[in-house]
Design a protein around this motif. Sequence first.
Motif, short mmCIF file in Angstrom:
data_model
loop_
_atom_site.label_atom_id
_atom_site.label_comp_id
_atom_site.label_asym_id
_atom_site.label_seq_id
_atom_site.Cartn_x
_atom_site.Cartn_y
_atom_site.Cartn_z
N THR A 40 20.83 -7.61 7.22
CA THR A 40 21.30 -7.05 5.94
C THR A 40 20.84 -7.85 4.73
OG1 THR A 40 23.37 -8.33 6.12
CG2 THR A 40 23.36 -6.11 7.06
N ALA A 41 20.37 -9.07 4.94
CA ALA A 41 20.02 -9.94 3.81
C ALA A 41 18.82 -9.41 3.04
CB ALA A 41 19.73 -11.34 4.32
N GLU A 42 18.77 -9.75 1.76
CA GLU A 42 17.65 -9.38 0.90
C GLU A 42 16.99 -10.63 0.35
OE1 GLU A 42 18.81 -6.56 -2.05
OE2 GLU A 42 19.75 -5.20 -0.60
N HIS A 43 15.72 -10.50 -0.02
CA HIS A 43 14.94 -11.64 -0.49
C HIS A 43 15.05 -11.79 -2.00
CE1 HIS A 43 12.61 -12.49 3.26
NE2 HIS A 43 12.95 -11.24 3.52
N VAL A 44 15.02 -13.04 -2.44
CA VAL A 44 14.98 -13.34 -3.87
C VAL A 44 14.27 -14.68 -4.04
CG1 VAL A 44 17.20 -14.56 -3.90
CG2 VAL A 44 16.33 -13.51 -5.99
N VAL A 71 20.11 -12.03 -9.28
CA VAL A 71 20.27 -10.85 -8.44
C VAL A 71 20.86 -9.72 -9.28
CG1 VAL A 71 21.44 -9.84 -6.44
CG2 VAL A 71 20.57 -12.19 -6.32
N ARG A 72 20.14 -8.62 -9.36
CA ARG A 72 20.57 -7.43 -10.11
C ARG A 72 21.02 -7.78 -11.53
NH1 ARG A 72 22.59 -6.31 -4.84
NH2 ARG A 72 24.66 -7.12 -5.37
N LEU A 97 17.20 -15.93 1.08
CA LEU A 97 17.83 -14.71 1.57
C LEU A 97 19.28 -14.72 1.09
CD1 LEU A 97 16.57 -14.59 5.28
CD2 LEU A 97 15.85 -13.10 3.42
N ASP A 99 23.15 -12.47 0.83
CA ASP A 99 24.00 -11.40 1.34
C ASP A 99 24.27 -10.42 0.20
OD1 ASP A 99 26.04 -9.75 2.25
OD2 ASP A 99 27.10 -11.37 3.29
N PRO A 100 23.87 -9.15 0.34
CA PRO A 100 24.08 -8.18 -0.74
C PRO A 100 25.54 -8.07 -1.16
CG PRO A 100 22.63 -7.27 0.93
CD PRO A 100 23.19 -8.54 1.50
N SER A 109 14.80 -18.57 4.47
CA SER A 109 14.45 -17.73 5.62
C SER A 109 14.11 -18.56 6.84
CB SER A 109 13.27 -16.82 5.26
OG SER A 109 12.15 -17.58 4.83
#
Length: 239
Positions: A40-44, A71-72, A97, A99-100, A109
């Motif tokens: 579920t993790a996203e990259h930044v 983030v956002r 990485l 957590d959204p 990572s």
Amino acid sequence: MKKGKDNFVLVLFAIFAVIGIILLAGAAFMTVSSVKFGQTAEHVTGVITDIDTYRDSDNDVKHSVLVSYTVRGKEYRDVRLSEYSSSMYEGAEIELLYDPDEPGRVRTSSMVYFPSIILGILGAVFSLIGIIPCAVMLSRRKQNQKLLAAGHVLHAQVESIDLNRNISVNGTHPYIVYCTYKDAYSGTIYRFKSGSIWTNPESVLPKGAMIDVYVDEKDYSKYYVAVNEVLQGKIVDFT
């Protein structure tokens, strides 16, 4: 006789085995958690804002790494990483990485599975240290009981008594009795050694004394030197 020390050694190995199993269970739990996080993790891309070097209570050098990222449209400043590598430096960009559902929770990572790998290795080491000796000791006890009940008895002669320096409890090594038996028909000489004994048996079993060795009549490599049975009641050791 000090049979209690044999049991102490067995319990000690059992404790290692239990610790190993707990560590392996922890590694499995962390692996499942890491897999879920990775799915579920996203990259930044973040920036290392500070690396604090200090010494802990054991005087070991430790590093605390802080990162900032966005983030956002929301900036997260000086978020602490739970990891460090020698390639890190202040001002460096770093792939993270997050957590959204909890953007303040980040990892690199390359380190997602690192804690579970370390726990798994430690668990495997502790388990092997504990389980293998326990299995060997219990198997040997069972074999000795069978030989005492139904084994063929050989009357061997004590050759020497030495310390078993492979084992130590509170700085004390157990003793081993070496003995020999000569087959009257074939002239073959068989050499045997006892298990570990925590009381010096020399006063009861001096060199040249006779001692029973219980063997599997079809396989003399399966044997039991009956030192404990000889010493029973003859030496009471409270030291």
